[in-house]
Design an enzyme around this catalytic site. Structure first.
Site, PDB file in Angstrom:
ATOM      1  N   ASP A  20      -7.599  19.313  10.433  1.00 23.52           N
ATOM      2  CA  ASP A  20      -8.497  18.917   9.360  1.00 23.52           C
ATOM      3  C   ASP A  20      -7.865  19.287   8.005  1.00 23.52           C
ATOM      4  O   ASP A  20      -7.518  20.431   7.756  1.00 23.52           O
ATOM      5  CB  ASP A  20      -9.816  19.670   9.567  1.00 23.52           C
ATOM      6  CG  ASP A  20     -10.864  19.273   8.557  1.00 23.52           C
ATOM      7  OD1 ASP A  20     -11.945  18.872   8.991  1.00 23.52           O
ATOM      8  OD2 ASP A  20     -10.607  19.372   7.334  1.00 23.52           O
ATOM      9  N   ASP A  51      -3.864   9.609   1.875  1.00 23.70           N
ATOM     10  CA  ASP A  51      -3.765   8.312   2.546  1.00 23.70           C
ATOM     11  C   ASP A  51      -4.799   8.305   3.659  1.00 23.70           C
ATOM     12  O   ASP A  51      -4.484   8.434   4.831  1.00 23.70           O
ATOM     13  CB  ASP A  51      -2.346   8.153   3.119  1.00 23.70           C
ATOM     14  CG  ASP A  51      -2.205   6.884   3.928  1.00 23.70           C
ATOM     15  OD1 ASP A  51      -3.083   6.002   3.838  1.00 23.70           O
ATOM     16  OD2 ASP A  51      -1.222   6.777   4.681  1.00 23.70           O
ATOM     17  N   TYR A  96       0.820  -1.208   0.000  1.00 18.64           N
ATOM     18  CA  TYR A  96       0.000   0.000   0.000  1.00 18.64           C
ATOM     19  C   TYR A  96       0.862   1.270   0.000  1.00 18.64           C
ATOM     20  O   TYR A  96       0.689   2.162  -0.829  1.00 18.64           O
ATOM     21  CB  TYR A  96      -0.926  -0.039   1.219  1.00 18.64           C
ATOM     22  CG  TYR A  96      -1.757   1.196   1.369  1.00 18.64           C
ATOM     23  CD1 TYR A  96      -2.909   1.371   0.611  1.00 18.64           C
ATOM     24  CD2 TYR A  96      -1.365   2.208   2.243  1.00 18.64           C
ATOM     25  CE1 TYR A  96      -3.660   2.520   0.729  1.00 18.64           C
ATOM     26  CE2 TYR A  96      -2.116   3.366   2.364  1.00 18.64           C
ATOM     27  CZ  TYR A  96      -3.264   3.519   1.612  1.00 18.64           C
ATOM     28  OH  TYR A  96      -3.996   4.664   1.717  1.00 18.64           O
ATOM     29  N   ASP A 124       0.435   7.202  10.362  1.00 21.99           N
ATOM     30  CA  ASP A 124       1.376   6.157  10.765  1.00 21.99           C
ATOM     31  C   ASP A 124       2.794   6.467  10.302  1.00 21.99           C
ATOM     32  O   ASP A 124       3.748   5.933  10.851  1.00 21.99           O
ATOM     33  CB  ASP A 124       0.909   4.802  10.208  1.00 21.99           C
ATOM     34  CG  ASP A 124       0.695   4.860   8.704  1.00 21.99           C
ATOM     35  OD1 ASP A 124       1.669   4.688   7.971  1.00 21.99           O
ATOM     36  OD2 ASP A 124      -0.448   5.112   8.264  1.00 21.99           O
ATOM     37  N   GLU A 128      -2.575  15.339   9.367  1.00 20.62           N
ATOM     38  CA  GLU A 128      -3.280  14.199   9.959  1.00 20.62           C
ATOM     39  C   GLU A 128      -4.239  14.749  11.006  1.00 20.62           C
ATOM     40  O   GLU A 128      -3.855  15.578  11.825  1.00 20.62           O
ATOM     41  CB  GLU A 128      -2.244  13.229  10.569  1.00 20.62           C
ATOM     42  CG  GLU A 128      -2.771  12.225  11.578  1.00 20.62           C
ATOM     43  CD  GLU A 128      -3.776  11.213  11.002  1.00 20.62           C
ATOM     44  OE1 GLU A 128      -3.433  10.511  10.033  1.00 20.62           O
ATOM     45  OE2 GLU A 128      -4.900  11.131  11.542  1.00 20.62           O
TER      46      GLU A 128
HETATM   47  N1  JA2 Z   1      -4.104   3.554   6.657  1.00 22.86           N
HETATM   48  C1  JA2 Z   1      -3.953   4.574   7.554  1.00 22.86           C
HETATM   49  C2  JA2 Z   1      -4.536   5.690   6.969  1.00 22.86           C
HETATM   50  C3  JA2 Z   1      -4.561   6.905   7.641  1.00 22.86           C
HETATM   51  C4  JA2 Z   1      -3.968   6.993   8.910  1.00 22.86           C
HETATM   52  C5  JA2 Z   1      -3.379   5.877   9.487  1.00 22.86           C
HETATM   53  C6  JA2 Z   1      -3.353   4.662   8.804  1.00 22.86           C
HETATM   54  C7  JA2 Z   1      -4.757   3.997   5.607  1.00 22.86           C
HETATM   55  N2  JA2 Z   1      -5.014   5.285   5.772  1.00 22.86           N
HETATM   56  C8  JA2 Z   1      -5.191   3.179   4.437  1.00 22.86           C
HETATM   57  C9  JA2 Z   1      -6.499   2.510   4.786  1.00 22.86           C
HETATM   58  C10 JA2 Z   1      -7.103   1.706   3.695  1.00 22.86           C
HETATM   59  C11 JA2 Z   1      -8.327   0.971   4.235  1.00 22.86           C
HETATM   60  C12 JA2 Z   1      -8.937   0.044   3.250  1.00 22.86           C
HETATM   61  N3  JA2 Z   1     -10.158  -0.569   3.721  1.00 22.86           N
END
Ligand code: JA2
Length: 366
Positions: free
Chosen positions: A204, A223, A128, A153, A173
Protein backbone atom coordinates in the site's frame (compact mmCIF):
# COMPACT_ATOMS: atom_id res chain seq x y z
CA UNK A 1 4.97 -2.66 -28.67
CA UNK A 2 7.44 -2.92 -31.52
CA UNK A 3 5.34 -5.57 -33.25
CA UNK A 4 2.25 -3.38 -33.03
CA UNK A 5 4.00 -0.09 -33.68
CA UNK A 6 1.92 2.20 -35.81
CA UNK A 7 -0.83 -0.37 -35.83
CA UNK A 8 -3.80 1.14 -37.56
CA UNK A 9 -1.80 3.96 -39.08
CA UNK A 10 -1.50 2.21 -42.40
CA UNK A 11 -5.12 1.24 -42.20
CA UNK A 12 -7.20 4.37 -42.00
CA UNK A 13 -10.77 4.19 -43.17
CA UNK A 14 -12.59 7.15 -44.59
CA UNK A 15 -16.04 8.14 -43.34
CA UNK A 16 -17.81 6.21 -46.10
CA UNK A 17 -16.08 3.01 -45.02
CA UNK A 18 -13.72 2.80 -47.96
CA UNK A 19 -10.08 2.36 -47.18
CA UNK A 20 -7.66 5.15 -47.94
CA UNK A 21 -3.90 5.20 -47.89
CA UNK A 22 -3.88 8.71 -46.48
CA UNK A 23 -2.96 10.55 -49.68
CA UNK A 24 -6.51 10.61 -50.99
CA UNK A 25 -6.31 7.73 -53.46
CA UNK A 26 -8.64 4.87 -52.62
CA UNK A 27 -7.30 1.32 -52.55
CA UNK A 28 -8.62 -2.12 -51.83
CA UNK A 29 -9.29 -2.73 -48.14
CA UNK A 30 -5.94 -3.56 -46.49
CA UNK A 31 -5.38 -7.02 -45.10
CA UNK A 32 -5.35 -5.90 -41.47
CA UNK A 33 -8.88 -4.53 -41.85
CA UNK A 34 -10.07 -7.68 -43.59
CA UNK A 35 -8.62 -9.72 -40.76
CA UNK A 36 -10.40 -7.61 -38.17
CA UNK A 37 -13.63 -7.92 -40.12
CA UNK A 38 -13.37 -11.68 -40.51
CA UNK A 39 -12.55 -12.39 -36.88
CA UNK A 40 -15.27 -14.12 -34.92
CA UNK A 41 -14.38 -13.52 -31.31
CA UNK A 42 -17.82 -14.22 -29.87
CA UNK A 43 -16.88 -17.67 -28.60
CA UNK A 44 -14.09 -16.35 -26.40
CA UNK A 45 -15.80 -13.05 -25.86
CA UNK A 46 -18.70 -14.60 -23.97
CA UNK A 47 -16.36 -15.60 -21.18
CA UNK A 48 -15.91 -12.12 -19.77
CA UNK A 49 -18.64 -9.82 -18.56
CA UNK A 50 -17.18 -6.66 -20.05
CA UNK A 51 -17.05 -8.10 -23.53
CA UNK A 52 -20.33 -7.91 -25.42
CA UNK A 53 -20.49 -9.73 -28.76
CA UNK A 54 -16.83 -9.19 -29.45
CA UNK A 55 -16.69 -5.57 -28.28
CA UNK A 56 -15.08 -4.57 -25.02
CA UNK A 57 -16.93 -1.75 -23.30
CA UNK A 58 -15.73 0.09 -20.24
CA UNK A 59 -18.17 -0.75 -17.53
CA UNK A 60 -18.68 -1.43 -13.89
CA UNK A 61 -17.70 -5.06 -14.07
CA UNK A 62 -18.36 -5.72 -10.40
CA UNK A 63 -22.10 -5.85 -11.12
CA UNK A 64 -21.75 -8.93 -13.28
CA UNK A 65 -25.14 -10.32 -12.43
CA UNK A 66 -27.05 -7.13 -13.16
CA UNK A 67 -28.73 -6.44 -16.46
CA UNK A 68 -27.00 -5.22 -19.60
CA UNK A 69 -27.25 -1.59 -18.61
CA UNK A 70 -24.25 -2.01 -16.30
CA UNK A 71 -22.14 -1.63 -19.42
CA UNK A 72 -23.09 2.04 -19.53
CA UNK A 73 -23.07 2.62 -15.83
CA UNK A 74 -19.55 3.34 -14.73
CA UNK A 75 -19.79 5.96 -11.98
CA UNK A 76 -16.74 7.76 -13.37
CA UNK A 77 -18.40 8.41 -16.73
CA UNK A 78 -22.16 8.01 -16.51
CA UNK A 79 -24.14 7.98 -19.73
CA UNK A 80 -21.39 6.87 -22.03
CA UNK A 81 -19.38 3.78 -22.91
CA UNK A 82 -16.20 3.25 -24.84
CA UNK A 83 -15.81 0.19 -27.02
CA UNK A 84 -12.94 -1.64 -28.66
CA UNK A 85 -13.33 -4.61 -30.92
CA UNK A 86 -11.91 -7.77 -29.38
CA UNK A 87 -9.84 -10.19 -31.46
CA UNK A 88 -9.03 -12.57 -28.64
CA UNK A 89 -9.07 -12.68 -24.87
CA UNK A 90 -5.53 -13.50 -23.73
CA UNK A 91 -5.92 -13.55 -19.97
CA UNK A 92 -8.49 -13.07 -17.28
CA UNK A 93 -7.86 -13.41 -13.59
CA UNK A 94 -8.83 -12.09 -10.23
CA UNK A 95 -6.28 -10.82 -7.75
CA UNK A 96 -6.80 -9.93 -4.12
CA UNK A 97 -7.62 -6.37 -5.30
CA UNK A 98 -9.23 -6.44 -8.73
CA UNK A 99 -10.22 -8.27 -11.88
CA UNK A 100 -7.51 -8.33 -14.51
CA UNK A 101 -8.20 -8.77 -18.21
CA UNK A 102 -5.85 -8.71 -21.18
CA UNK A 103 -7.18 -8.86 -24.72
CA UNK A 104 -5.90 -8.41 -28.22
CA UNK A 105 -7.90 -5.61 -29.83
CA UNK A 106 -8.42 -5.19 -33.56
CA UNK A 107 -6.87 -1.72 -33.76
CA UNK A 108 -5.02 -0.78 -30.54
CA UNK A 109 -2.83 -3.85 -29.96
CA UNK A 110 -3.01 -5.58 -26.59
CA UNK A 111 -5.11 -3.91 -23.91
CA UNK A 112 -4.83 -4.16 -20.10
CA UNK A 113 -8.09 -3.78 -18.18
CA UNK A 114 -8.47 -3.59 -14.39
CA UNK A 115 -11.95 -3.89 -12.87
CA UNK A 116 -13.49 -3.25 -16.27
CA UNK A 117 -11.50 -0.04 -16.90
CA UNK A 118 -8.84 0.29 -19.61
CA UNK A 119 -5.42 1.04 -18.13
CA UNK A 120 -3.41 0.97 -21.32
CA UNK A 121 -3.26 -0.13 -24.91
CA UNK A 122 -0.08 -0.86 -26.83
CA UNK A 123 -0.93 1.75 -29.42
CA UNK A 124 -1.42 4.78 -27.18
CA UNK A 125 0.41 3.95 -23.93
CA UNK A 126 3.32 6.13 -25.11
CA UNK A 127 1.25 9.29 -24.67
CA UNK A 128 0.30 8.58 -21.07
CA UNK A 129 3.60 7.09 -19.83
CA UNK A 130 5.89 9.60 -21.50
CA UNK A 131 3.87 12.60 -20.33
CA UNK A 132 3.37 11.47 -16.72
CA UNK A 133 7.10 10.80 -16.37
CA UNK A 134 8.72 13.65 -18.30
CA UNK A 135 6.39 16.51 -17.31
CA UNK A 136 7.76 16.36 -13.74
CA UNK A 137 11.29 15.11 -14.43
CA UNK A 138 12.05 17.71 -17.10
CA UNK A 139 10.75 20.47 -14.82
CA UNK A 140 13.57 20.17 -12.28
CA UNK A 141 17.33 20.11 -12.80
CA UNK A 142 19.00 16.73 -12.49
CA UNK A 143 16.41 14.55 -10.66
CA UNK A 144 18.09 11.73 -8.71
CA UNK A 145 15.57 9.94 -6.51
CA UNK A 146 12.11 9.08 -7.87
CA UNK A 147 9.09 7.26 -6.46
CA UNK A 148 6.42 5.75 -8.69
CA UNK A 149 3.08 4.94 -7.02
CA UNK A 150 1.12 2.25 -8.87
CA UNK A 151 2.42 1.81 -12.39
CA UNK A 152 2.78 -1.95 -11.99
CA UNK A 153 2.93 -2.39 -15.75
CA UNK A 154 6.45 -0.86 -15.73
CA UNK A 155 5.89 1.69 -18.50
CA UNK A 156 6.54 4.71 -16.30
CA UNK A 157 9.77 3.05 -15.06
CA UNK A 158 10.86 2.68 -18.68
CA UNK A 159 10.39 6.43 -19.11
CA UNK A 160 11.95 7.49 -15.78
CA UNK A 161 15.04 5.45 -16.59
CA UNK A 162 15.64 7.58 -19.71
CA UNK A 163 16.97 10.24 -17.34
CA UNK A 164 20.70 9.71 -16.86
CA UNK A 165 20.74 11.82 -13.65
CA UNK A 166 18.36 9.40 -11.91
CA UNK A 167 20.17 7.15 -9.41
CA UNK A 168 17.35 5.44 -7.53
CA UNK A 169 13.77 4.57 -8.52
CA UNK A 170 11.33 3.12 -5.98
CA UNK A 171 8.02 1.75 -7.20
CA UNK A 172 5.19 0.88 -4.83
CA UNK A 173 2.47 -1.16 -6.51
CA UNK A 174 -0.31 -2.69 -4.45
CA UNK A 175 -1.06 -5.61 -6.77
CA UNK A 176 1.74 -8.03 -7.64
CA UNK A 177 -0.50 -9.73 -10.17
CA UNK A 178 -0.45 -6.59 -12.33
CA UNK A 179 3.35 -6.81 -12.44
CA UNK A 180 3.27 -10.50 -13.33
CA UNK A 181 0.64 -10.02 -16.04
CA UNK A 182 2.62 -7.14 -17.54
CA UNK A 183 5.81 -9.23 -17.58
CA UNK A 184 3.94 -11.94 -19.48
CA UNK A 185 1.92 -9.85 -21.97
CA UNK A 186 3.52 -6.39 -22.19
CA UNK A 187 7.30 -6.85 -22.50
CA UNK A 188 7.66 -3.37 -24.01
CA UNK A 189 6.38 -1.93 -20.74
CA UNK A 190 7.73 -4.38 -18.19
CA UNK A 191 11.21 -3.80 -19.64
CA UNK A 192 11.14 -0.89 -17.18
CA UNK A 193 11.68 -3.35 -14.30
CA UNK A 194 15.00 -4.50 -15.74
CA UNK A 195 16.80 -1.26 -14.94
CA UNK A 196 19.20 -1.84 -11.99
CA UNK A 197 18.13 1.50 -10.44
CA UNK A 198 14.58 0.16 -9.96
CA UNK A 199 13.45 -1.18 -6.56
CA UNK A 200 10.02 -2.82 -6.50
CA UNK A 201 7.91 -2.70 -3.33
CA UNK A 202 4.62 -4.56 -3.28
CA UNK A 203 2.21 -2.91 -0.88
CA UNK A 204 0.00 0.00 0.00
CA UNK A 205 1.54 3.31 -1.11
CA UNK A 206 0.09 5.31 1.80
CA UNK A 207 1.84 2.90 4.18
CA UNK A 208 5.06 3.02 2.12
CA UNK A 209 5.09 6.82 2.10
CA UNK A 210 4.47 7.02 5.83
CA UNK A 211 7.72 5.12 6.38
CA UNK A 212 9.72 6.97 3.73
CA UNK A 213 12.41 9.32 5.08
CA UNK A 214 11.31 12.98 5.06
CA UNK A 215 12.58 14.80 1.97
CA UNK A 216 13.87 11.62 0.29
CA UNK A 217 12.47 12.15 -3.22
CA UNK A 218 13.09 14.71 -5.95
CA UNK A 219 9.94 13.53 -7.75
CA UNK A 220 6.89 11.39 -7.02
CA UNK A 221 4.75 10.10 -9.89
CA UNK A 222 1.30 8.76 -9.08
CA UNK A 223 0.33 6.37 -11.86
CA UNK A 224 -2.86 5.09 -10.32
CA UNK A 225 -6.07 3.69 -11.66
CA UNK A 226 -9.23 5.81 -11.32
CA UNK A 227 -10.28 6.66 -7.75
CA UNK A 228 -12.86 3.87 -7.54
CA UNK A 229 -11.56 0.62 -6.03
CA UNK A 230 -7.98 0.26 -4.70
CA UNK A 231 -6.94 3.80 -5.73
CA UNK A 232 -9.70 5.64 -3.85
CA UNK A 233 -7.44 7.05 -1.12
CA UNK A 234 -4.99 8.43 -3.66
CA UNK A 235 -6.98 11.60 -4.34
CA UNK A 236 -7.51 12.53 -0.70
CA UNK A 237 -5.68 15.07 1.43
CA UNK A 238 -3.85 12.69 3.83
CA UNK A 239 -2.24 11.00 0.83
CA UNK A 240 -1.03 14.30 -0.62
CA UNK A 241 0.33 15.26 2.79
CA UNK A 242 2.45 12.12 2.99
CA UNK A 243 3.77 12.84 -0.50
CA UNK A 244 4.64 16.45 0.37
CA UNK A 245 6.53 15.15 3.41
CA UNK A 246 8.49 12.64 1.35
CA UNK A 247 9.55 15.28 -1.21
CA UNK A 248 12.61 17.48 -0.78
CA UNK A 249 12.09 21.27 -0.86
CA UNK A 250 11.31 22.17 -4.48
CA UNK A 251 10.52 18.51 -5.23
CA UNK A 252 7.70 17.69 -7.65
CA UNK A 253 4.58 15.54 -7.80
CA UNK A 254 2.84 14.44 -11.00
CA UNK A 255 -0.54 12.88 -10.48
CA UNK A 256 -2.92 11.29 -12.99
CA UNK A 257 -5.84 13.75 -12.97
CA UNK A 258 -8.68 12.40 -15.07
CA UNK A 259 -10.55 14.08 -17.94
CA UNK A 260 -11.30 17.78 -18.21
CA UNK A 261 -14.51 16.91 -20.08
CA UNK A 262 -15.88 14.49 -17.51
CA UNK A 263 -14.31 15.30 -14.16
CA UNK A 264 -14.03 19.09 -13.87
CA UNK A 265 -15.18 19.03 -10.25
CA UNK A 266 -12.79 16.25 -9.27
CA UNK A 267 -9.97 18.22 -10.89
CA UNK A 268 -11.02 21.36 -9.01
CA UNK A 269 -11.12 19.43 -5.73
CA UNK A 270 -7.70 17.89 -6.35
CA UNK A 271 -6.24 21.29 -7.22
CA UNK A 272 -7.59 22.94 -4.09
CA UNK A 273 -6.35 20.11 -1.86
CA UNK A 274 -2.95 20.34 -3.54
CA UNK A 275 -2.81 24.14 -3.22
CA UNK A 276 -3.28 23.72 0.52
CA UNK A 277 -0.72 20.96 0.77
CA UNK A 278 2.02 22.00 -1.67
CA UNK A 279 3.41 25.45 -1.02
CA UNK A 280 5.30 25.82 -4.31
CA UNK A 281 3.47 25.80 -7.64
CA UNK A 282 0.42 23.84 -8.80
CA UNK A 283 -0.46 23.46 -12.45
CA UNK A 284 -2.61 21.31 -14.73
CA UNK A 285 -1.62 19.72 -18.05
CA UNK A 286 -3.37 17.31 -20.40
CA UNK A 287 -2.73 14.99 -23.31
CA UNK A 288 -4.69 13.06 -25.89
CA UNK A 289 -5.01 9.34 -25.07
CA UNK A 290 -7.68 7.84 -27.35
CA UNK A 291 -8.42 4.76 -25.24
CA UNK A 292 -9.25 6.73 -22.08
CA UNK A 293 -12.81 7.99 -21.58
CA UNK A 294 -13.36 11.16 -23.64
CA UNK A 295 -9.95 10.65 -25.24
CA UNK A 296 -7.92 12.87 -22.94
CA UNK A 297 -6.17 12.51 -19.63
CA UNK A 298 -5.01 15.21 -17.23
CA UNK A 299 -1.93 15.58 -15.05
CA UNK A 300 -1.73 17.59 -11.87
CA UNK A 301 1.75 18.97 -11.17
CA UNK A 302 2.75 20.31 -7.78
CA UNK A 303 5.97 21.39 -6.13
CA UNK A 304 6.89 21.83 -2.49
CA UNK A 305 8.22 25.05 -1.03
CA UNK A 306 11.83 25.60 -2.03
CA UNK A 307 13.55 26.33 -5.34
CA UNK A 308 10.67 27.53 -7.56
CA UNK A 309 9.44 25.26 -10.34
CA UNK A 310 8.04 26.66 -13.60
CA UNK A 311 6.27 23.58 -14.93
CA UNK A 312 5.42 25.11 -18.27
CA UNK A 313 9.01 25.84 -19.29
CA UNK A 314 11.12 22.72 -18.72
CA UNK A 315 14.62 23.49 -17.39
CA UNK A 316 15.82 19.93 -17.94
CA UNK A 317 14.91 19.46 -21.58
CA UNK A 318 14.85 15.89 -22.80
CA UNK A 319 16.54 16.76 -26.06
CA UNK A 320 19.69 17.71 -24.14
CA UNK A 321 19.92 14.54 -22.03
CA UNK A 322 22.48 12.08 -23.26
CA UNK A 323 20.92 8.96 -24.73
CA UNK A 324 17.42 9.86 -23.50
CA UNK A 325 15.68 9.95 -26.89
CA UNK A 326 16.63 6.36 -27.68
CA UNK A 327 16.92 4.67 -24.25
CA UNK A 328 15.16 1.23 -24.53
CA UNK A 329 13.04 2.63 -27.35
CA UNK A 330 12.46 5.94 -29.12
CA UNK A 331 10.24 8.62 -27.65
CA UNK A 332 6.92 8.62 -29.49
CA UNK A 333 4.84 11.37 -27.95
CA UNK A 334 6.88 13.63 -25.70
CA UNK A 335 9.21 16.47 -26.61
CA UNK A 336 9.76 19.94 -25.15
CA UNK A 337 7.14 21.48 -27.41
CA UNK A 338 4.51 18.93 -26.33
CA UNK A 339 5.52 19.65 -22.74
CA UNK A 340 4.74 23.36 -22.90
CA UNK A 341 1.69 22.85 -25.11
CA UNK A 342 0.18 20.48 -22.52
CA UNK A 343 -0.41 23.43 -20.19
CA UNK A 344 -2.55 25.35 -22.66
CA UNK A 345 -6.13 25.17 -21.40
CA UNK A 346 -9.43 25.81 -23.14
CA UNK A 347 -11.37 28.75 -21.64
CA UNK A 348 -13.99 26.56 -19.91
CA UNK A 349 -11.29 24.80 -17.90
CA UNK A 350 -9.06 27.80 -17.46
CA UNK A 351 -11.93 29.62 -15.79
CA UNK A 352 -12.40 26.71 -13.39
CA UNK A 353 -8.79 26.06 -12.48
CA UNK A 354 -6.92 29.34 -12.84
CA UNK A 355 -8.25 30.83 -9.62
CA UNK A 356 -7.16 27.68 -7.82
CA UNK A 357 -3.78 27.22 -9.48
CA UNK A 358 -2.35 30.71 -9.12
CA UNK A 359 0.94 31.17 -7.34
CA UNK A 360 4.04 33.23 -7.83
CA UNK A 361 5.51 30.65 -10.18
CA UNK A 362 2.33 29.55 -11.92
CA UNK A 363 1.82 30.69 -15.48
CA UNK A 364 -1.95 30.91 -15.15
CA UNK A 365 -3.53 34.33 -14.63
CA UNK A 366 -5.03 35.21 -11.27
N1 JA2 B 1 -2.58 2.43 -15.81
C1 JA2 B 1 -2.11 1.50 -14.93
C2 JA2 B 1 -2.06 2.13 -13.70
C3 JA2 B 1 -1.62 1.44 -12.57
C4 JA2 B 1 -1.21 0.11 -12.70
C5 JA2 B 1 -1.26 -0.52 -13.94
C6 JA2 B 1 -1.69 0.18 -15.07
C7 JA2 B 1 -2.84 3.54 -15.17
N2 JA2 B 1 -2.52 3.39 -13.89
C8 JA2 B 1 -3.44 4.77 -15.75
C9 JA2 B 1 -4.94 4.61 -15.76
C10 JA2 B 1 -5.70 5.78 -16.26
C11 JA2 B 1 -7.18 5.42 -16.35
C12 JA2 B 1 -8.01 6.49 -16.95
N3 JA2 B 1 -9.43 6.19 -16.94
Amino acid sequence: MEGGAGRGLECQKTMDGKASNGNGSEKAIPSCCLKARASAPEAEAKCHSTVVSGWFSESQSRSEKASKKVYFNNPMWPGEAHSLKVEKILYKGKSEFQEILVFESSTYGKVLVLDGIIQLSEKDECAYQEMIAHLPLCSIPSPKTVLVVGGGDGGVLREVSRHPSVEHIDICEIDKMVVDVSKKFFPQLSVGFQDPRVHLHIGDATEFLRHAPKGKYDAVIVDSSDPVGPAQELVEKPFFETIARALRPGGVLCNMAESMWLHTHLIQDMISVCRETFKGSVNYAWASVPTYPSGVIGFLLCSTEGPPVDFKNPVNSIEKLEGALKHKRELRFYNSEMHSAAFALPPFLRREVSALCHSSTSTLPR
